[in-house]
Design a protein around this motif. Structure first.
Motif, PDB file in Angstrom:
ATOM      1  N   GLY A   1       0.813  -1.215   0.000  1.00 48.41           N
ATOM      2  CA  GLY A   1       0.000   0.000   0.000  1.00 48.41           C
ATOM      3  C   GLY A   1       0.844   1.260   0.000  1.00 48.41           C
ATOM      4  N   ILE A   2       1.888   1.280   0.816  1.00 53.46           N
ATOM      5  CA  ILE A   2       2.779   2.453   0.869  1.00 53.46           C
ATOM      6  C   ILE A   2       3.397   2.714  -0.499  1.00 53.46           C
ATOM      7  CG2 ILE A   2       4.975   3.310   1.797  1.00 53.46           C
ATOM      8  CD1 ILE A   2       4.262   1.877   4.420  1.00 53.46           C
TER       9      ILE A   2
ATOM     10  N   ILE B   1       2.452   1.741  -3.618  1.00 50.39           N
ATOM     11  CA  ILE B   1       1.516   2.139  -4.683  1.00 50.39           C
ATOM     12  C   ILE B   1       0.991   3.547  -4.461  1.00 50.39           C
ATOM     13  CG2 ILE B   1      -0.741   1.627  -5.709  1.00 50.39           C
ATOM     14  CD1 ILE B   1      -0.094  -1.367  -5.153  1.00 50.39           C
ATOM     15  N   VAL B   2       0.652   3.892  -3.217  1.00 47.38           N
ATOM     16  CA  VAL B   2       0.113   5.229  -2.913  1.00 47.38           C
ATOM     17  C   VAL B   2       1.152   6.319  -3.202  1.00 47.38           C
ATOM     18  CG1 VAL B   2      -0.644   6.754  -1.044  1.00 47.38           C
ATOM     19  CG2 VAL B   2      -1.617   4.466  -1.254  1.00 47.38           C
ATOM     20  N   LEU B   3       2.398   6.097  -2.783  1.00 46.42           N
ATOM     21  CA  LEU B   3       3.434   7.113  -3.000  1.00 46.42           C
ATOM     22  C   LEU B   3       3.767   7.271  -4.484  1.00 46.42           C
ATOM     23  CD1 LEU B   3       5.907   6.531  -0.026  1.00 46.42           C
ATOM     24  CD2 LEU B   3       4.351   8.437  -0.370  1.00 46.42           C
TER      25      LEU B   3
ATOM     26  N   ALA C   1       1.756   6.634  -6.969  1.00 51.10           N
ATOM     27  CA  ALA C   1       0.601   7.288  -7.592  1.00 51.10           C
ATOM     28  C   ALA C   1       0.603   8.786  -7.305  1.00 51.10           C
ATOM     29  CB  ALA C   1      -0.695   6.649  -7.099  1.00 51.10           C
ATOM     30  N   ALA C   2       1.000   9.155  -6.093  1.00 51.95           N
ATOM     31  CA  ALA C   2       1.063  10.579  -5.735  1.00 51.95           C
ATOM     32  C   ALA C   2       2.093  11.310  -6.602  1.00 51.95           C
ATOM     33  CB  ALA C   2       1.418  10.724  -4.251  1.00 51.95           C
TER      34      ALA C   2
ATOM     35  N   HIS D   1       3.363  -1.302  -9.523  1.00 50.12           N
ATOM     36  CA  HIS D   1       4.564  -0.482  -9.282  1.00 50.12           C
ATOM     37  C   HIS D   1       5.234  -0.096 -10.595  1.00 50.12           C
ATOM     38  CE1 HIS D   1       4.231  -1.836  -5.082  1.00 50.12           C
ATOM     39  NE2 HIS D   1       5.154  -0.947  -4.769  1.00 50.12           N
TER      40      HIS D   1
END
Length: 456
Positions: A155-156, A158-160, A162-163, A218
């Motif tokens: 989660g960390i 993919i979220v970063l 994407a950001a 990723h």
């Protein structure tokens, strides 16, 4: 007189580097502990004299007092790192620590020669990262929960990523950083932890599919962000970790085939991929545009020859982004091709040490972490040097610990701290095995003595 000193210095620096490189491989083979420690101390002396010679030359060519101040600060930093590791981690790998200091030294020398302010920022980042890294081996040894945070790592990452894709500004044709930080460097570590956590518990087809989906997310986001170098590094780590965990050649073959097909698709879908390939195939044909960097890099490498021009004698600043992506070319120009080959061998020694640690660790979670981090390190070195020498298309990644890049240096130092933690774990396992062996031998002796006593 100064020109004579500069000319002689390049041969002295080269000699010291050759001896250090020999020590890297000879020390690993050395069984006698006292002899091994003596070789490690000699390595520190070699680093000291190489740094002293290089910074003396830079000062004589520039007469900039900042060079002396930087040299003193760098010595303090290296002394602190060496002393603190010896105090807090008696079982740490000093060869791994020495290699880190050597690669940082080479980077500091070249950055100081190119831009003293950049070198100062790099030193501050390295010092901060080393301070944080001192607690990493403790975390690796004590926190058993690390293995259970599988989907937190995913989660960390993919979220970063994407950001970055959604919010970052385009720099040099790619979306790389947020607020001056490049998250993909830190996500290299979380990605390896995710893969190791998932595959150490389950190597079924279903688990491999889950790992593939997360890896594809990723890599896909990185490709869309045009961060091609990081995408290749993530894919290589995924492929190696799946193969090592499952021991199935079929997965490796499918991965290579899938990666090849994806590369062809990316070539036709994305213009920046076609530009990189065009510059690689015939850089002189596109010299005024995308081929300019690689042509200047090849000129620098050719100009340096085997022994180099000498520090401050070349013109590496003519290469765009030389401090980041093309630091290897600058090293070839001023320190020479032989020095560059020794640098590659030191990096190879680094990788072989990590693999050796991984092979001797019994816990599958930690074994996969070591192999994954080692694969990422090796591929990053390969991509940087391969791109600078036109062996492969340029990917825009930094040479670990040598190139300028705050996020890269910090993540590499933290990665090496994790490896140190795994090395200490391995030493603990060896001690535990030896303790149990002695206890078993003692019990056998006691039973034998008891049997003899009954017979008497």
């Amino acid at each position: 007189m100064i020109n004579v000193i500069v000319e002689l210095s390049k041969y002295l620096i080269l000699t010291l580097m050759i001896i250090y490189t020999f020590h890297c491989f000879y020390t690993v083979r050395q069984q006698d502990e006292e002899e091994k420690n003596d070789l490690l101390r000699q390595q520190l002396i070699l680093i000291f004299f190489m740094d002293f010679t290089a910074f003396l030359v830079i000062y004589l060519k520039t007469f900039d007092f900042q060079v002396i101040l930087f040299y003193i600060e760098m010595l303090i930093f290296f002394a602190a790192v060496q002393i603190l590791y010896r105090i807090f981690y008696k079982k740490a790998s000093l060869l791994l620590l020495n290699n880190m200091c050597m690669l940082l030294s080479i980077g500091f020398i070249m950055l100081c020669r190119l831009d003293i302010d950049t070198a100062t920022r790099q030193l501050l980042i390295a010092a901060a990262a080393s301070g944080i890294a001192l607690i990493i081996p403790v975390i690796i040894r004590k926190l058993k929960i690390l293995r259970r945070l599988t989907w937190v790592y995913a989660g960390i990452g993919i979220v970063l990523l994407a950001a970055v894709f959604l919010l970052a500004q385009t720099s040099y044709g790619a979306k790389l950083s947020l607020m001056g930080i490049q998250p993909s460097e830190a996500i290299k570590i979380t990605f390896v932890f995710f893969m190791a956590s998932l595959l150490s518990r389950d190597t079924s087809f279903r688990a491999v599919v889950k790992a593939t989906i997360v890896a594809a997310l990723h890599v896909g986001i990185l490709v869309l962000s045009r961060d091609l170098g990081s995408a290749v590094i993530f894919f290589a780590a995924y492929l190696i970790m799946v193969y090592v965990a499952t021991k199935k050649v079929g997965y490796l073959g499918l991965g290579l085939a899938g990666g090849s097909v994806a590369s062809v698709i990316a070539y036709y879908l994305f213009g920046h991929v076609r530009q990189r390939v065009s510059a690689w195939r015939d850089p002189m044909a596109v010299y005024q545009n995308e081929g300019y960097q690689i042509v200047q890099s090849l000129f620098a490498i050719g100009t340096g020859g085997w022994f180099g021009m000498g520090l401050c004698q070349g013109s590496p600043e003519s290469i765009p982004v030389v401090k980041n992506d093309f630091i290897f070319s600058a090293i070839c120009e001023e320190l020479g091709g032989i020095f560059a080959i020794c640098l590659i061998l030191v990096c190879m020694s680094f990788f072989l040490m990590i693999v050796n640690i991984a092979l001797r660790i019994k816990n599958p979670f930690y074994k996969l972490i070591a192999l994954g981090l080692g694969a990422e390190y090796a591929f990053q070195v390969f991509l940087t040097i391969g791109g600078a020498t036109k062996f492969i298309p340029m990917t825009g990644v930094t040479l670990p610990l040598v190139s300028y890049g705050g996020s890269s240096v910090m993540s590499t130092i933290l990665m090496l701290a994790i490896i140190q933690g795994l090395y200490i774990l391995r030493e603990d396992e060896d001690e535990e095995f030896e303790r149990r062996r002695k206890e078993a031998a003692q019990r056998i002796r006691e039973r034998e003595e008891a049997r003899r006593a009954r017979e008497i």
